[in-house]
Scaffold this active site. Sequence first.
Site, PDB file in Angstrom:
ATOM      1  N   GLY A 172       1.295  -1.179   0.205  1.00  0.00           N
ATOM      2  CA  GLY A 172       0.064   0.141   0.563  1.00  0.00           C
ATOM      3  C   GLY A 172       0.963   0.934   0.166  1.00  0.00           C
ATOM      4  O   GLY A 172       1.981   0.802  -1.145  1.00  0.00           O
ATOM      5  N   GLU A 173       0.438   2.524   0.207  1.00  0.00           N
ATOM      6  CA  GLU A 173       0.969   3.120   0.318  1.00  0.00           C
ATOM      7  C   GLU A 173       1.139   4.159  -0.448  1.00  0.00           C
ATOM      8  O   GLU A 173       2.319   5.400  -0.647  1.00  0.00           O
ATOM      9  CB  GLU A 173       2.891   3.362   1.432  1.00  0.00           C
TER      10      GLU A 173
END
Length: 346
Positions: A313-314
């Site tokens: 993610g991120e």
Amino acid sequence: MKTFHIPVPDSSILEAIQHKIDFKTKPLGALGQLEKLALRISLIQQTLNPSLQKPHLVVFAGDHGAAQEGISKYPPEVTYQMVMNFVQGGAAINVFCRQHNITLEVVDAGVNGTFEKSLPIIHNKIPNTFGTNNYLKEPAMSIKEGQKSIDRGAALIQKIFENGCNIIGFGEMGIGNTSSASLIMSKICKLPLSECVGRGTGLDDQALKTKLQLLQKAQDLHRRLDTPLKVLTAFGGFEIAQMVGAMLQAAELGMIVLIDGFIATSAYLIAHQIEPNISHYAVFCHQSDESGHKAMLDFLGANALLKLDLRLGEGSGCALAYPIIQSAVNFMNEMASFESAGVSNV
């Protein structure tokens, strides 16, 4: 909630774009996906000389009430702690954004905590929302909260656009949000939960079984969801809801919209249901290692640029794909044609 008007790019320029690509000093199609990418970007920007200006990556963070039920390997307080890690520059997305000169913005969309106003965080919470409700008992948020979240995400992108940005990627942070994404995916893609639920932050077999049972309970509780907004508000997080608005606004403004992995694609699923023309502006950056992401991409008819078995993610996939996007634009602008280079064409 704002009504989005996303135009279909004018295809009258398509033939000229393809001609420019085909007459570069290379065999036809020899640059593969780079050629398709250059064509897409040129079509979005309606030019034979595309450019990437002030690239941004926006990470939306929010907590989930259902995270208290054991659907994640990590405790809910990690959301707050990781936002502080972003602020301090220590996360993977910080490293990759620094490497590729991408401006990183961190957004508190609904974290269960209060951040000092002096921190470099965009404070974008709906007042008095410190994470969503537990969707195992009630909808994650009200319809009004969902609408406000979409509007806040859109307003944020408007400001970034007005500062000169024309390419933007989206990431997220929220313990439990792979579960939200799985529930959204199951409803939108009309797939059984067993094909949508993965290990998230690294669950073992028993924990994965428990997660699936809990999410099945949530799905059984919220059966009558007949609009994308109702799906979003039943299961989503505030970070996912703001991402929906951000993606739609970016497309409306004619920006290149970079889509990250499993959770970002769940937000895109909602956005696409609201306004299908968003597809003309989206670049899918990577195929996540999270179980179900390939099925999401197949449902959308999308091909991802990278497959690196990421499940972080991120917005990490967006940042890693950015230099490939740069290469597509650079060959379009800088590579010689057969005519200019005096090279004989077949």
